[in-house]
Write a protein that holds these residues in place. Structure first.
Motif, short mmCIF file in Angstrom:
data_model
loop_
_atom_site.label_atom_id
_atom_site.label_comp_id
_atom_site.label_asym_id
_atom_site.label_seq_id
_atom_site.Cartn_x
_atom_site.Cartn_y
_atom_site.Cartn_z
N ILE A 3 11.19 67.21 22.39
CA ILE A 3 12.24 66.20 22.54
C ILE A 3 11.82 65.26 23.66
O ILE A 3 11.57 65.68 24.78
CB ILE A 3 13.60 66.86 22.91
CG1 ILE A 3 13.97 67.97 21.93
CG2 ILE A 3 14.69 65.80 22.99
CD1 ILE A 3 14.29 67.52 20.54
N LYS A 4 11.76 63.98 23.34
CA LYS A 4 11.33 63.02 24.37
C LYS A 4 12.51 62.58 25.22
O LYS A 4 13.64 62.54 24.77
CB LYS A 4 10.64 61.85 23.68
CG LYS A 4 9.39 62.32 22.97
CD LYS A 4 8.63 61.21 22.37
CE LYS A 4 7.32 61.74 21.81
NZ LYS A 4 7.53 62.66 20.69
N SER A 5 12.22 62.25 26.45
CA SER A 5 13.30 61.92 27.39
C SER A 5 13.74 60.47 27.22
O SER A 5 13.12 59.67 26.55
CB SER A 5 12.82 62.13 28.81
OG SER A 5 12.02 61.03 29.19
N LEU A 6 14.85 60.14 27.87
CA LEU A 6 15.38 58.78 27.81
C LEU A 6 14.96 57.97 29.03
O LEU A 6 15.50 56.92 29.30
CB LEU A 6 16.91 58.84 27.72
CG LEU A 6 17.47 59.45 26.43
CD1 LEU A 6 18.98 59.56 26.52
CD2 LEU A 6 17.09 58.64 25.22
N GLU A 7 13.97 58.49 29.73
CA GLU A 7 13.52 57.81 30.95
C GLU A 7 13.10 56.37 30.71
O GLU A 7 13.45 55.46 31.45
CB GLU A 7 12.33 58.57 31.56
CG GLU A 7 12.73 59.54 32.65
CD GLU A 7 11.55 60.34 33.13
OE1 GLU A 7 10.49 59.73 33.36
OE2 GLU A 7 11.68 61.57 33.24
N GLU A 8 12.34 56.19 29.64
CA GLU A 8 11.84 54.85 29.32
C GLU A 8 13.00 53.88 29.07
O GLU A 8 12.98 52.73 29.49
CB GLU A 8 10.94 54.93 28.08
CG GLU A 8 10.04 53.73 27.91
CD GLU A 8 9.24 53.79 26.62
OE1 GLU A 8 8.82 52.74 26.16
OE2 GLU A 8 9.07 54.90 26.09
N LEU A 9 14.03 54.42 28.43
CA LEU A 9 15.22 53.62 28.13
C LEU A 9 15.95 53.23 29.41
O LEU A 9 16.43 52.10 29.57
CB LEU A 9 16.13 54.45 27.23
CG LEU A 9 17.16 53.72 26.43
CD1 LEU A 9 16.50 52.74 25.48
CD2 LEU A 9 17.99 54.70 25.64
N GLN A 10 16.01 54.17 30.31
CA GLN A 10 16.66 53.92 31.60
C GLN A 10 15.94 52.79 32.33
O GLN A 10 16.55 51.94 32.97
CB GLN A 10 16.64 55.21 32.43
CG GLN A 10 17.72 55.29 33.49
CD GLN A 10 19.13 55.18 32.92
OE1 GLN A 10 19.42 55.75 31.87
NE2 GLN A 10 20.00 54.43 33.57
N LYS A 11 14.60 52.77 32.19
CA LYS A 11 13.81 51.72 32.83
C LYS A 11 14.17 50.35 32.25
O LYS A 11 14.25 49.36 32.96
CB LYS A 11 12.31 51.99 32.65
CG LYS A 11 11.77 53.03 33.60
CD LYS A 11 10.28 53.21 33.36
CE LYS A 11 9.81 54.53 33.97
NZ LYS A 11 8.53 54.97 33.42
N ALA A 16 16.64 45.17 32.94
CA ALA A 16 17.55 44.14 32.41
C ALA A 16 18.64 43.81 33.41
O ALA A 16 18.96 42.64 33.64
CB ALA A 16 18.16 44.62 31.09
N LEU A 17 19.22 44.83 34.03
CA LEU A 17 20.30 44.59 34.99
C LEU A 17 19.79 43.86 36.22
O LEU A 17 20.46 42.99 36.77
CB LEU A 17 20.97 45.92 35.38
CG LEU A 17 21.79 46.59 34.28
CD1 LEU A 17 22.33 47.94 34.75
CD2 LEU A 17 22.96 45.71 33.83
N LYS A 18 18.57 44.20 36.63
CA LYS A 18 17.97 43.56 37.79
C LYS A 18 17.74 42.07 37.52
O LYS A 18 18.01 41.21 38.36
CB LYS A 18 16.62 44.23 38.09
CG LYS A 18 16.09 43.97 39.48
CD LYS A 18 14.85 44.83 39.69
CE LYS A 18 14.08 44.37 40.90
NZ LYS A 18 12.81 45.10 41.01
N GLU A 19 17.30 41.77 36.31
CA GLU A 19 16.99 40.39 35.98
C GLU A 19 18.23 39.51 35.86
O GLU A 19 18.18 38.32 36.12
CB GLU A 19 16.17 40.32 34.69
CG GLU A 19 14.71 40.64 34.96
CD GLU A 19 13.88 40.69 33.70
OE1 GLU A 19 14.42 40.43 32.63
OE2 GLU A 19 12.69 40.99 33.82
#
Lengths: 124, 172
Positions: A3-11, A16-19
């Motif tokens: 099962i792959k993590s959602l880490e990449e999604l969090q990034k 997006a929020l930073k921009e």
């Protein structure tokens, strides 16, 4: 089972929020892609992807890209409606990837309406 | 519809049109078959309408120009492979669609599943999407809760989400 993590999604979220933080997020226009059964069958998903890709490539982030259902123009799918500022909406038909990129470069960036793929002016 | 991914995109949009705020998609594939399950908490379908959902051009959404061909097309293509589509629904609770397609010569190509998931996730801010995709024993899970607060109409964000699913698909 792996099962792959959602880490990449969090990034993605953080980036997006930073921009958008501290920036005026009011949009100057919007592009609507018809994603009804007819649009999907005609390739509207590729149109959507090409629009987002070209807008990003041209550093345009003040034009929203949204999806709608069938616009009632099934015979000319994929259809795209472009509205910039207070101008009346313009609906284009048979918008494949190449035409989607033209819409960004000509209509969104220069204000030129593409008469060869124009279907309708004004609200549907 | 040219691909199974196109079917998933079309069918899952029925959930959005049924005012669902939660949609769960399972797309499980092995060497023999593809099993798709789409579950939502939308308005549901009553018994009378449920008996007509596979009739071509039947739609309850004429006012928003629905065509009424999505489910009949999926059923036709699933049955061509020896598979089936089953829909169960409870008004005001939601709907569950289950489809099985066998990988015979008549099975359509899977197509751009990454693009389908990306298009769905960016289609509506009012829906929580949960996606489980498995190929053999390899799986990935996605929840749009991870994107709460993100502007899903931003071209940059849309592009990133397309790339995210493309990466996840290529990692299987």
């Amino acid at each position: 089972m792996k099962i792959k993590s959602l880490e990449e999604l969090q990034k993605i979220k953080e980036k997006a929020l930073k921009e958008i933080s501290g920036r005026d997020t009011k949009k100057r226009g919007r592009i609507v892609v018809g994603m009804g059964t007819c649009g999907i069958s005609a390739g509207a998903k590729d149109t959507l992807r090409a629009l987002a890709d070209e807008l990003e490539k041209q550093s345009i982030d003040d034009v929203a890209v949204v999806q709608s259902g069938c616009m009632g123009l099934c015979e000319v799918e994929p259809t795209v409606e472009v509205q910039i500022g207070d101008e009346e909406p313009v609906i284009y038909g048979h918008v494949d990837e190449e035409q989607a990129r033209r819409i960004v470069k000509e209509h969104v960036m220069k204000g030129h309406i593409l008469s060869d793929i124009l279907v309708k002016r004004g609200k549907i | 519809m040219r691909t199974i991914a196109d079917h998933v995109l079309d069918i899952a949009q029925n959930s959005v049109n049924a005012q669902a705020t939660y949609v769960k998609i399972n797309f499980v594939e092995d060497h023999e078959k593809i099993v798709i399950k789409i579950k939502d908490n939308g308005c549901g379908i009553n018994k009378e309408e449920l008996s007509k959902i596979f009739d071509p051009f039947f739609t309850t959404h004429e006012e928003i120009r629905r065509v009424g061909l999505g489910l009949p097309f999926l059923k036709q293509n699933a049955e061509l492979t020896g598979g089936y589509v089953h829909v169960s629904s409870t008004p005001k609770i939601g709907t569950v669609l289950e489809a099985t397609l066998f990988k015979t010569i008549d099975c359509q190509p899977i197509g751009d599943l990454a693009g389908t998931f990306a298009a769905l996730v960016t289609s509506s801010t009012g829906v929580t999407w949960e996606i489980r995709r498995c190929l053999g024993k390899e799986c990935y899970d996605f929840s749009s809760k991870a994107l709460d607060g993100v502007d899903l109409s931003s071209p940059k964000v849309i592009k990133m989400i397309f790339e995210y699913f493309k990466n996840m698909e290529s990692s299987l």
